[in-house]
Motif scaffolding. Structure first.
Motif, PDB file in Angstrom:
ATOM      1  N   THR A  57      -1.026  -2.819   8.420  1.00 10.70           N
ATOM      2  CA  THR A  57      -0.745  -1.787   7.286  1.00 10.70           C
ATOM      3  C   THR A  57       0.370  -0.624   7.494  1.00 10.70           C
ATOM      4  OG1 THR A  57      -2.514  -1.868   6.159  1.00 10.70           O
ATOM      5  CG2 THR A  57      -0.746  -0.214   5.486  1.00 10.70           C
ATOM      6  N   LYS A  60       3.842  -3.146   9.173  1.00  6.54           N
ATOM      7  CA  LYS A  60       4.619  -3.477   8.163  1.00  6.54           C
ATOM      8  C   LYS A  60       5.414  -1.575   7.621  1.00  6.54           C
ATOM      9  CE  LYS A  60       0.942  -6.755   6.806  1.00  6.54           C
ATOM     10  NZ  LYS A  60       0.255  -7.014   5.209  1.00  6.54           N
ATOM     11  N   LEU A 185       8.461  -9.182   9.786  1.00  6.31           N
ATOM     12  CA  LEU A 185       7.337  -9.634   8.742  1.00  6.31           C
ATOM     13  C   LEU A 185       6.961 -10.451   8.247  1.00  6.31           C
ATOM     14  CD1 LEU A 185       9.230  -5.778   8.005  1.00  6.31           C
ATOM     15  CD2 LEU A 185       6.269  -6.110   8.670  1.00  6.31           C
ATOM     16  N   ASN A 189       2.941 -11.270   7.738  1.00  8.98           N
ATOM     17  CA  ASN A 189       1.819 -11.494   6.395  1.00  8.98           C
ATOM     18  C   ASN A 189       2.251 -12.672   5.976  1.00  8.98           C
ATOM     19  OD1 ASN A 189       2.279  -9.614   3.623  1.00  8.98           O
ATOM     20  ND2 ASN A 189       4.156 -11.009   2.653  1.00  8.98           N
ATOM     21  N   ARG A 194      -3.804  -8.657   5.763  1.00  6.00           N
ATOM     22  CA  ARG A 194      -3.615  -6.672   5.527  1.00  6.00           C
ATOM     23  C   ARG A 194      -3.215  -6.487   6.232  1.00  6.00           C
ATOM     24  NH1 ARG A 194      -8.053  -3.641   3.129  1.00  6.00           N
ATOM     25  NH2 ARG A 194      -7.825  -2.111   5.011  1.00  6.00           N
TER      26      ARG A 194
ATOM     27  N   ARG B  35     -10.996  -4.191   7.784  1.00  6.88           N
ATOM     28  CA  ARG B  35     -10.845  -4.349   6.733  1.00  6.88           C
ATOM     29  C   ARG B  35     -12.069  -4.731   5.942  1.00  6.88           C
ATOM     30  NH1 ARG B  35      -8.343  -9.136  10.163  1.00  6.88           N
ATOM     31  NH2 ARG B  35     -10.269  -8.550  11.692  1.00  6.88           N
ATOM     32  N   PRO B  40      -4.266   0.573   0.772  1.00  7.30           N
ATOM     33  CA  PRO B  40      -3.308   1.164   0.352  1.00  7.30           C
ATOM     34  C   PRO B  40      -3.226   1.080  -0.691  1.00  7.30           C
ATOM     35  CG  PRO B  40      -1.969  -1.157   1.784  1.00  7.30           C
ATOM     36  CD  PRO B  40      -3.866  -0.882   2.159  1.00  7.30           C
ATOM     37  N   PRO B  44       2.836  -2.113   0.845  1.00  4.95           N
ATOM     38  CA  PRO B  44       3.094  -0.823   3.255  1.00  4.95           C
ATOM     39  C   PRO B  44       5.025  -1.804   2.725  1.00  4.95           C
ATOM     40  CG  PRO B  44       2.085  -3.084   2.841  1.00  4.95           C
ATOM     41  CD  PRO B  44       1.664  -2.930   1.882  1.00  4.95           C
ATOM     42  N   TYR B  45       5.343  -2.772   2.806  1.00  3.93           N
ATOM     43  CA  TYR B  45       7.008  -3.106   2.411  1.00  3.93           C
ATOM     44  C   TYR B  45       7.749  -1.933   1.110  1.00  3.93           C
ATOM     45  CZ  TYR B  45       4.625  -6.641   4.367  1.00  3.93           C
ATOM     46  OH  TYR B  45       4.182  -7.776   5.026  1.00  3.93           O
TER      47      TYR B  45
END
Lengths: 194, 203
Positions: A57, A60, A185, A189, A194, B35, B40, B44-45
């Motif tokens: 996370t 990212k 990215l 991904n 995650r 994990r 979240p 995140p993007y």
């Protein structure tokens, strides 16, 4: 500011500017804290999970922020709307300070900004970390005179940006870096859960 | 490329060697999996893009890059001015960076409120003294968690001041300006962090 004190109109203007600066800081900080919490980066296991390469996370969020921020800030700069704020590259303090920062980051599980988000969402252990951050800042200040004469002189290359180092013009490098990060990215991904 | 200073070339080799640390950290097989706990709330993007747009705004409206760590130095200096004013004013760092309640100070204080507003109304608050993953690994002593967080915070602030910024100032604001110092610093943040995290969590 001393010279404007006492001349009514100027003092008022300076006070207005100060208030505006404070309000802007507060508004932008509020949005920042809101986004950090929604991104999950006020959360211990998400931050430490990144350092253990289990949860991506943080990477990212950071890379998306860099891509979007970079394109916009350089565009604004190109049209003369913003100033850049480039810090000098000093290999000694950048590397040593960076490694010490990282070690501390793993121990606390928050960084200076995300500790604020952690506290806001009720992760009260951030308070211990924030106390440590204040004390650590003081320790640095105590040693700052000596550090300036020693470590902070090691590998001083002055203000340096990647386009200068690589001899590539910004209008080529910025889209190239942004594109590379986007591809990274997309691959990331697809690879991580995650 | 021939005009690169020797120090840059040497540090590139050092950086490559240091990258072995995260590789070792991956191989260390941590005892706890992050994990297993909640992810979240937002993509995140989306959050990252939002922070990027926020950076445009802080540059444009305030002529300031996003940063957090200098807040703690301001707090240290403001407390110092109350407790030991002469000592505080004699220190080089505070001569160059007079501690005051400024833009960056308001930024971090408001970030606490922003996170609170994001979490509490929708039940995302954590409201705990010990993070779940810490608890799973190190037990329920608040003193132990507090000690690690305090020492970690201290090291982190010292490192941030030495490096010239933190995960916000270098990690986002500096890197997005293609500042070489920031890319070096942020890589070192993650190398140092991965090494110590592996020590803490490996089986």
């Amino acid at each position: 500011m001393a010279e404007v004190v006492g001349t009514g109109e100027h003092a008022d203007a300076a006070a207005t500017l100060k208030v505006r600066t404070m309000v802007q800081g507060a508004v932008f900080g509020f949005v920042f804290g809101f986004l950090l919490q929604k991104g999950g980066v006020g959360t211990y296991h998400i931050l430490v999970g990144q350092l253990l390469f289990q949860d991506w996370t943080v990477v990212k969020i950071m890379l998306s922020a860099i891509v979007v921020g970079m394109v916009g800030v350089f565009a604004l700069h190109h049209f003369g709307k913003v100033e850049l704020h480039i810090q000098p590259t000093r290999l000694g303090p950048n590397i040593l300070g960076g490694l010490v920062f990282g070690a501390g980051f793993a121990l606390i599980g928050y960084c200076p900004g995300t500790a604020a988000a952690a506290l806001g969402q009720g992760s009260w252990d951030a308070l211990f970390g924030m106390a440590g951050l204040v004390v650590g800042s003081w320790v640095y200040a105590e040693l700052s005179g000596r550090l300036k004469q020693t470590v902070e002189r090691w590998g001083d290359l002055g203000k340096l940006t990647l386009d200068a180092v690589l001899h590539v013009p910004r209008k080529v490098l910025v889209p190239t870096v942004a594109g590379t990060l986007v591809v990274f990215l997309i691959v990331l991904n697809a690879l991580v859960e995650r | 490329m021939t005009r690169l200073p020797a120090s840059v070339r040497h540090s590139a080799w050092v950086a490559l060697l240091l990258l072995a640390v995260p590789a070792a950290a991956v191989a260390a097989d941590p005892a706890v999996d992050a994990r297993n706990y909640a992810g979240p709330a937002w993509s995140p993007y989306l959050v990252g893009a939002g922070i990027g747009v926020l950076a445009w705004a802080t540059f444009y409206f305030s002529d300031k890059p996003i940063g957090a760590s200098s807040f703690y130095a301001s707090v240290a200096g403001l407390i110092g001015k109350l407790v030991a004013p002469r000592r505080t004013e004699s220190l080089d760092y505070f001569k160059d960076n007079a501690p005051r309640v400024n833009w960056g100070f308001m930024f971090v204080v408001a970030a606490v409120l922003g996170a609170a507003a994001a979490a509490w109304p929708v039940g995302e608050q954590t409201n705990r003294w010990i993070p779940e993953m810490w608890h799973a690994r190190f037990g329920e002593s608040i003193a132990l968690r507090g000690a690690f967080a305090f020492v970690g915070g201290g090291l982190m602030a010292f490192g941030a001041r030495l490096a010239g910024g933190c995960t916000s100032g270098h990690g986002i604001s500096g890197t997005l300006q293609l500042n070489v110092a920031s890319w070096i610093a942020v890589i070192c943040f993650f190398i140092g962090g991965a090494f110590v995290a592996a020590l803490l969590f490996r089986t």
